[in-house]
Design a protein around this motif. Structure first.
Motif, PDB file in Angstrom:
ATOM      1  N   ALA A  18      -5.865   1.309 -14.466  1.00  0.00           N
ATOM      2  CA  ALA A  18      -5.890   0.449 -12.954  1.00  0.00           C
ATOM      3  C   ALA A  18      -4.614  -0.530 -12.915  1.00  0.00           C
ATOM      4  CB  ALA A  18      -7.241  -0.165 -12.946  1.00  0.00           C
ATOM      5  N   ASP A  19      -4.481  -1.173 -14.093  1.00  0.00           N
ATOM      6  CA  ASP A  19      -3.455  -2.354 -14.318  1.00  0.00           C
ATOM      7  C   ASP A  19      -2.157  -1.547 -14.101  1.00  0.00           C
ATOM      8  OD1 ASP A  19      -5.139  -4.359 -14.552  1.00  0.00           O
ATOM      9  OD2 ASP A  19      -5.052  -4.333 -16.830  1.00  0.00           O
ATOM     10  N   ARG A  20      -1.962  -0.335 -14.719  1.00  0.00           N
ATOM     11  CA  ARG A  20      -0.586   0.324 -14.552  1.00  0.00           C
ATOM     12  C   ARG A  20      -0.350   0.638 -13.151  1.00  0.00           C
ATOM     13  NH1 ARG A  20      -2.476   2.922 -19.166  1.00  0.00           N
ATOM     14  NH2 ARG A  20      -2.919   4.827 -18.018  1.00  0.00           N
TER      15      ARG A  20
ATOM     16  N   VAL B 239       0.726  -2.490 -11.104  1.00  0.00           N
ATOM     17  CA  VAL B 239       2.158  -2.654 -11.268  1.00  0.00           C
ATOM     18  C   VAL B 239       2.865  -2.258 -10.499  1.00  0.00           C
ATOM     19  CG1 VAL B 239       3.768  -2.633 -12.767  1.00  0.00           C
ATOM     20  CG2 VAL B 239       1.745  -3.376 -13.830  1.00  0.00           C
ATOM     21  N   GLU B 240       2.683  -0.680 -10.286  1.00  0.00           N
ATOM     22  CA  GLU B 240       3.217   0.223  -9.431  1.00  0.00           C
ATOM     23  C   GLU B 240       3.129  -0.252  -7.815  1.00  0.00           C
ATOM     24  OE1 GLU B 240       3.619   4.956  -7.701  1.00  0.00           O
ATOM     25  OE2 GLU B 240       2.317   4.377  -9.809  1.00  0.00           O
ATOM     26  N   ALA B 241       1.646  -0.390  -7.395  1.00  0.00           N
ATOM     27  CA  ALA B 241       1.515  -0.980  -6.144  1.00  0.00           C
ATOM     28  C   ALA B 241       2.187  -2.225  -5.821  1.00  0.00           C
ATOM     29  CB  ALA B 241       0.242  -1.007  -5.974  1.00  0.00           C
ATOM     30  N   ASN B 242       2.109  -3.195  -6.474  1.00  0.00           N
ATOM     31  CA  ASN B 242       2.787  -4.483  -6.291  1.00  0.00           C
ATOM     32  C   ASN B 242       4.339  -4.268  -6.306  1.00  0.00           C
ATOM     33  OD1 ASN B 242       0.438  -5.774  -6.455  1.00  0.00           O
ATOM     34  ND2 ASN B 242       0.257  -6.329  -8.469  1.00  0.00           N
ATOM     35  N   GLN B 243       4.872  -3.488  -6.530  1.00  0.00           N
ATOM     36  CA  GLN B 243       6.477  -3.126  -6.534  1.00  0.00           C
ATOM     37  C   GLN B 243       6.810  -2.726  -5.163  1.00  0.00           C
ATOM     38  OE1 GLN B 243       7.112  -0.251  -9.530  1.00  0.00           O
ATOM     39  NE2 GLN B 243       7.527  -2.021 -10.958  1.00  0.00           N
TER      40      GLN B 243
ATOM     41  N   SER C 130       1.726  -0.835   2.298  1.00  0.00           N
ATOM     42  CA  SER C 130       2.280   0.114   1.333  1.00  0.00           C
ATOM     43  C   SER C 130       1.487   0.050   0.093  1.00  0.00           C
ATOM     44  CB  SER C 130       3.751  -0.309   1.279  1.00  0.00           C
ATOM     45  OG  SER C 130       4.437   0.088   2.499  1.00  0.00           O
ATOM     46  N   GLN C 131       1.195  -1.225  -0.280  1.00  0.00           N
ATOM     47  CA  GLN C 131       0.590  -1.349  -1.594  1.00  0.00           C
ATOM     48  C   GLN C 131      -0.902  -0.555  -1.669  1.00  0.00           C
ATOM     49  OE1 GLN C 131       0.317  -5.685  -1.864  1.00  0.00           O
ATOM     50  NE2 GLN C 131       2.584  -5.952  -2.268  1.00  0.00           N
ATOM     51  N   TYR C 132      -1.533  -0.923  -0.483  1.00  0.00           N
ATOM     52  CA  TYR C 132      -2.754  -0.037  -0.515  1.00  0.00           C
ATOM     53  C   TYR C 132      -2.552   1.290  -0.317  1.00  0.00           C
ATOM     54  CZ  TYR C 132      -7.151   2.075   1.573  1.00  0.00           C
ATOM     55  OH  TYR C 132      -8.168   2.719   1.610  1.00  0.00           O
ATOM     56  N   MET C 133      -1.588   1.888   0.256  1.00  0.00           N
ATOM     57  CA  MET C 133      -1.432   3.432   0.262  1.00  0.00           C
ATOM     58  C   MET C 133      -1.146   3.845  -1.037  1.00  0.00           C
ATOM     59  SD  MET C 133      -1.948   4.210   3.204  1.00  0.00           S
ATOM     60  CE  MET C 133      -2.168   3.972   4.978  1.00  0.00           C
ATOM     61  N   THR C 134      -0.466   3.275  -1.813  1.00  0.00           N
ATOM     62  CA  THR C 134      -0.096   3.730  -3.323  1.00  0.00           C
ATOM     63  C   THR C 134      -1.547   3.584  -4.051  1.00  0.00           C
ATOM     64  OG1 THR C 134       2.167   2.684  -3.011  1.00  0.00           O
ATOM     65  CG2 THR C 134       1.026   3.083  -5.430  1.00  0.00           C
ATOM     66  N   MET C 135      -2.215   2.599  -3.794  1.00  0.00           N
ATOM     67  CA  MET C 135      -3.728   2.538  -4.582  1.00  0.00           C
ATOM     68  C   MET C 135      -4.572   3.501  -4.038  1.00  0.00           C
ATOM     69  SD  MET C 135      -3.946  -1.583  -4.233  1.00  0.00           S
ATOM     70  CE  MET C 135      -5.562  -1.660  -4.654  1.00  0.00           C
ATOM     71  N   ARG C 136      -4.653   3.908  -2.874  1.00  0.00           N
ATOM     72  CA  ARG C 136      -5.548   4.959  -2.383  1.00  0.00           C
ATOM     73  C   ARG C 136      -5.314   6.454  -2.809  1.00  0.00           C
ATOM     74  NH1 ARG C 136      -5.828   6.040   4.134  1.00  0.00           N
ATOM     75  NH2 ARG C 136      -4.447   7.480   3.657  1.00  0.00           N
ATOM     76  N   GLN C 137      -3.727   6.649  -2.930  1.00  0.00           N
ATOM     77  CA  GLN C 137      -3.419   8.005  -3.623  1.00  0.00           C
ATOM     78  C   GLN C 137      -3.822   8.027  -5.187  1.00  0.00           C
ATOM     79  OE1 GLN C 137       0.793   8.624  -3.228  1.00  0.00           O
ATOM     80  NE2 GLN C 137       1.048  10.533  -4.097  1.00  0.00           N
ATOM     81  N   ALA C 138      -3.753   6.763  -5.829  1.00  0.00           N
ATOM     82  CA  ALA C 138      -4.353   6.934  -7.024  1.00  0.00           C
ATOM     83  C   ALA C 138      -5.671   7.144  -7.217  1.00  0.00           C
ATOM     84  CB  ALA C 138      -3.725   5.639  -7.883  1.00  0.00           C
ATOM     85  N   TYR C 139      -6.339   6.567  -6.517  1.00  0.00           N
ATOM     86  CA  TYR C 139      -8.028   6.595  -6.321  1.00  0.00           C
ATOM     87  C   TYR C 139      -8.114   7.893  -6.235  1.00  0.00           C
ATOM     88  CZ  TYR C 139     -12.732   5.391  -5.000  1.00  0.00           C
ATOM     89  OH  TYR C 139     -14.109   5.484  -4.908  1.00  0.00           O
TER      90      TYR C 139
ATOM     91  N   GLY D 136     -12.642   0.834  -7.944  1.00  0.00           N
ATOM     92  CA  GLY D 136     -13.198   0.755  -6.709  1.00  0.00           C
ATOM     93  C   GLY D 136     -13.214  -0.955  -6.407  1.00  0.00           C
ATOM     94  N   GLN D 137     -13.182  -1.703  -7.207  1.00  0.00           N
ATOM     95  CA  GLN D 137     -13.125  -3.180  -7.095  1.00  0.00           C
ATOM     96  C   GLN D 137     -11.890  -3.488  -6.469  1.00  0.00           C
ATOM     97  OE1 GLN D 137     -14.599  -5.345 -10.695  1.00  0.00           O
ATOM     98  NE2 GLN D 137     -15.339  -3.194 -11.434  1.00  0.00           N
ATOM     99  N   TYR D 138     -10.646  -2.976  -7.140  1.00  0.00           N
ATOM    100  CA  TYR D 138      -9.471  -3.318  -6.724  1.00  0.00           C
ATOM    101  C   TYR D 138      -9.126  -2.896  -5.176  1.00  0.00           C
ATOM    102  CZ  TYR D 138      -8.020  -3.927 -11.610  1.00  0.00           C
ATOM    103  OH  TYR D 138      -7.848  -4.594 -13.011  1.00  0.00           O
ATOM    104  N   ILE D 139      -9.697  -1.465  -4.904  1.00  0.00           N
ATOM    105  CA  ILE D 139      -9.576  -0.974  -3.836  1.00  0.00           C
ATOM    106  C   ILE D 139     -10.242  -1.867  -2.590  1.00  0.00           C
ATOM    107  CG2 ILE D 139     -10.401   1.090  -2.212  1.00  0.00           C
ATOM    108  CD1 ILE D 139      -7.997   1.971  -3.547  1.00  0.00           C
TER     109      ILE D 139
END
Length: 447
Positions: A40-42, A45-49, A55-64, A77-80
């Motif tokens: 999740a931390d990795r 890092v990608e999302a925050n870039q 855009s950050q959320y879309m990166t997170m959603r794809q990973a989820y 799920g907490q991060y999302i």
């Protein structure tokens, strides 16, 4: 240790038991959580870039969507959930991570059984606070409903003589917050969520001195954050003003007044030792509606079935002593079941402070997902919006817990923003903070 890591320490303790459906040891489950947290931390890092929350959320959603393992879904799920709340998608934020509230040994008897009367929390909590120097209210971080009442309480508590307000994860680096009068991206973590930002903004407008008390040193033991938070509060408030009256917003069990927390003591216990000031601890995390009714505490179910409240309530007896589920708190707030209008919860009125304002998605120019933001006209473009909502023309390709964001499959999407009377600039944003259109609107005073 990162701030996000220290936040998760407490949450894993609340929700981190191994799934019964999996034949695995506790050690195996804990190892899976550690691996999931590292992943999740990795991802973060990608999302925050990426530029911009959307855009950050879309990166997170794809990973989820790419990992359905229970440990990863629980951690990430907490991060999302946090980021969905930042985007104003509150129902999906709650669905993304939910802590069940079962009956436990040692729970006090139901307030329906023993001479207690239900009172409006907005009236009763200030009355209870009259004999206290410190009022602590907690929240579930991805459930913004649990901070909505605090916003409305601030003016009532200010009238009682409270002049300091402290909020979890505010950044001490934002030295201009008090003079600027509103939070920005650099003001903190949870302040990125509009209701949290409104809580801080409201305190500033009322005249509170707003305190950032988050721990800043490297955390080497679980309860070190608690002790450091308490010390920061003491040094900024009570060291110079021992008779100060303080309102604190914190997460979950940081406010418990007794018992072991994270192998040590809670922030409230550390603060009481430093100040010897009487503390009123109000729990807002046990009695709110869970996504699945079977995860509600039985007392919550019974109270809602019998009383049908349409605003938050607390219970007091004939001597005005409040009821609490457990002795670590002084009182529990019961929130009513959530009602939705165009996919958005009506508690966003903040219990009478704001009103719904319909907004067409025409400004999205046919581009979705589209983030609609409303900023006060007298604040800068860097201000956290008063409200946000996410408009989409087609359902999300990735659903969370079977629930999708509000969308319209015909015509132009529209929705409601919840705003106080006043002037606002509305921005329609896609991708990495690309603004497609702006409008200025005026919300009239409520009749």
């Amino acid at each position: 240790m990162s701030l996000r890591r220290s936040i998760l320490l407490g949450l894993i303790g609340l929700a981190g038991t191994a799934p019964a459906a999996h034949a695995q040891s506790t050690a195996e489950w804990q190892a899976q959580q550690v691996a999931a947290e590292a992943k999740a931390d990795r991802i973060m890092v990608e999302a925050n870039q990426q530029k911009g929350l959307l855009s950050q959320y879309m990166t997170m959603r794809q990973a989820y969507a790419g990992d359905d393992s229970p440990a990863f879904r629980m951690i990430f799920g907490q991060y999302i959930g946090w980021y969905l709340s930042f985007l104003g998608d509150y129902p999906l934020a709650v669905q993304s991570f939910s802590i069940a509230e079962p009956a436990r040994p040692g729970d006090n008897a139901s307030p329906l059984d023993g001479g207690y009367a239900a009172r409006p929390a907005l009236d009763e909590i200030p009355a209870l606070a009259s004999n206290y120097q410190i009022v602590m209210l907690n929240e579930a971080h991805n459930v913004a409903m649990t901070r909505s009442l605090t916003v409305a309480l601030l003016s009532r508590l200010y009238a009682q003589g409270f002049r300091y307000f402290a909020a979890e994860t505010l950044s001490q680096k934002d030295a201009q917050l008090q003079t600027r009068g509103y939070p920005i991206d650099d003001s903190g973590f949870y302040t990125q969520e509009p209701v949290y930002a409104e809580m801080v903004r409201t305190a500033l407008k009322l005249g509170y001195k707003v305190i950032a008390y988050e721990a800043t040193s490297t955390i080497t033991r679980p309860d070190q954050r608690e002790a450091e938070q308490a010390r920061h509060i003491y040094e900024q408030v009570f060291k110079e003003d021992p008779h100060a009256r303080l309102v604190i917003n914190a997460g979950y069990e940081h406010i418990v007044k007794a018992g072991v927390y994270l192998g040590g003591e809670s922030m409230a216990e550390h603060l009481h030792r430093l100040t010897d000031a009487p503390i009123l601890a109000i729990d807002q995390t046990a009695m709110y509606p869970r996504p699945s009714s079977q995860n509600n505490h039985p007392y919550y179910t019974a109270v809602m079935k019998q009383l049908h409240p349409d605003a938050p309530i607390v219970f007091v007896d004939a001597k005005d002593k409040p009821w609490s589920l457990r002795s670590a708190y002084d009182a529990n707030v019961f929130f009513p079941p959530e009602k939705l209008e165009r996919g958005r919860p009506t508690w966003l009125t903040l219990w009478g402070l704001r009103q719904p304002h319909w907004v067409s998605g025409d400004g999205c120019r046919g581009h979705y997902a589209c983030l609609v933001e409303a900023r006060y006209s007298n604040e800068g473009p860097d201000a956290i919006p008063a409200d946000r909502m996410l408009l989409q023309q087609t359902p999300m390709t990735v659903s969370i817990s079977g629930v999708e964001a509000y969308s319209s499959t015909q015509g132009v999407p529209s929705g409601v923003l919840y705003l106080r009377p006043g002037s606002y600039q509305i921005s329609f944003i896609v991708g990495g903070e690309k603004v497609l259109h702006k409008d200025t609107i005026t919300v009239p005073p409520q009749p």
